[in-house]
Scaffold this motif. Structure first.
Motif, short mmCIF file in Angstrom:
data_model
loop_
_atom_site.label_atom_id
_atom_site.label_comp_id
_atom_site.label_asym_id
_atom_site.label_seq_id
_atom_site.Cartn_x
_atom_site.Cartn_y
_atom_site.Cartn_z
N SER A 7 11.88 6.42 -9.95
CA SER A 7 10.66 7.04 -10.44
C SER A 7 9.43 6.15 -10.24
O SER A 7 8.30 6.63 -10.22
N TYR A 8 9.67 4.87 -10.07
CA TYR A 8 8.57 3.90 -9.98
C TYR A 8 7.58 4.18 -8.85
O TYR A 8 6.36 4.14 -9.08
N PRO A 9 8.03 4.45 -7.60
CA PRO A 9 7.07 4.61 -6.50
C PRO A 9 6.10 5.78 -6.68
O PRO A 9 5.02 5.79 -6.05
N ILE A 10 6.45 6.77 -7.50
CA ILE A 10 5.58 7.94 -7.63
C ILE A 10 4.86 7.97 -8.99
O ILE A 10 4.50 9.04 -9.49
N ARG A 11 4.64 6.80 -9.56
CA ARG A 11 3.86 6.72 -10.79
C ARG A 11 2.39 6.50 -10.44
O ARG A 11 2.06 5.86 -9.46
N ILE A 18 1.80 5.97 -0.89
CA ILE A 18 2.88 6.36 0.03
C ILE A 18 2.33 6.62 1.42
O ILE A 18 2.95 6.25 2.43
N VAL A 19 1.17 7.24 1.49
CA VAL A 19 0.56 7.52 2.79
C VAL A 19 0.24 6.21 3.51
O VAL A 19 0.56 6.04 4.70
N ILE A 20 -0.39 5.28 2.80
CA ILE A 20 -0.74 3.99 3.41
C ILE A 20 0.53 3.25 3.84
O ILE A 20 0.60 2.71 4.95
#
Length: 238
Positions: A7-11, A18-20
């Motif tokens: 869950s961490y990357p989408i907080r 994510i795009v970068i």
């Protein structure tokens, strides 16, 4: 730990990150973007150990590049040197077996074969040690911390860190399956770097959390409340 890592990357404002990260993944063949990604992952360790619950942003690119260079040096030191030493030992033993000949040479040859088969455990030991070394560097902000045995031992010999090393294997398998599925189409293939970046951030979150948990416990010290030198050093770094 697995749920927290995934869950961490989408907080927070995750889309931009994510795009970068995915774009940098596309450009990693140019080398510099690859260093920046490594620097970002080191920053993830740094923020996680510091107690932040939201991933860092892509800011201060020069600092990211520098962290990436140092992180790469640490990884190479822990990976290339042991593998080279291992290869030299195997080569010497195998060569000795051929030169001696006879029963003794055959015995030495068997030893060389066993050493060759031991390559997989050697790789696992490298895989086990590198995240701890990078976490130590992130905690202190010093290259030498990655090779500080007193700082590394508590993590390397803890259950939390062992779990943190095994859990990413699950994430890696999931990412590999997703990558294989996406690679079937051109559009899906374009999404692969973004999925891989997501997986990398999740994995480094787990590494950082385990390292922080172990060293926080050391910092709290025994019942009397005295903290160890290692805990003091990490606490100061934060």
């Amino acid at each position: 730990m697995l749920e927290d890592g995934l869950s961490y990357p989408i907080r927070g404002d995750w889309v931009g990150r994510i795009v970068i990260g995915g774009v940098l993944g596309f450009l990693s063949v140019l080398v510099v973007p690859a260093f920046i990604i490594v620097g970002y992952l080191v920053r993830v360790l740094e923020k996680t150990i510091g107690g932040d619950e939201v991933p860092p942003e892509f800011t201060d690119w020069g600092d990211l590049l520098m962290k990436g260079l140092v992180g790469t040096i640490i990884t190479i030191a822990y990976t290339v040197i042991p593998v080279v030493v291992y290869a030299v030992v195997v080569g010497v033993v195998s060569g000795a077996g051929g030169a001696i000949g006879g029963d003794t040479g055959a015995l030495v040859g068997v030893v060389g074969l066993l050493l060759t088969l031991a390559f997989i455990p050697v790789l696992f030991l490298v895989y086990y040690a590198v995240p701890a070394a990078l976490s130590a560097y992130a905690a202190r902000g010093e290259l030498g911390a990655a090779f500080d045995a007193d700082l590394l031992k508590p993590a390397l010999f803890s259950t939390e860190y062992l779990v943190a090393v095994l859990m990413p294997i699950v994430v890696a398998v999931v990412v590999w399956i997703a990558t294989a599925v996406l690679a079937v189409t051109v559009v899906g293939l374009l999404l692969v770097p973004f999925v891989q970046f997501y997986g990398q951030v999740a994995v480094f979150r787990m590494f950082g959390s385990a390292f922080a948990t172990v060293n926080d416990r050391i910092e709290s010290g025994p019942a009397g409340g005295a903290a160890s030198a290692v805990g003091d050093d990490v606490g100061t770094a934060r």
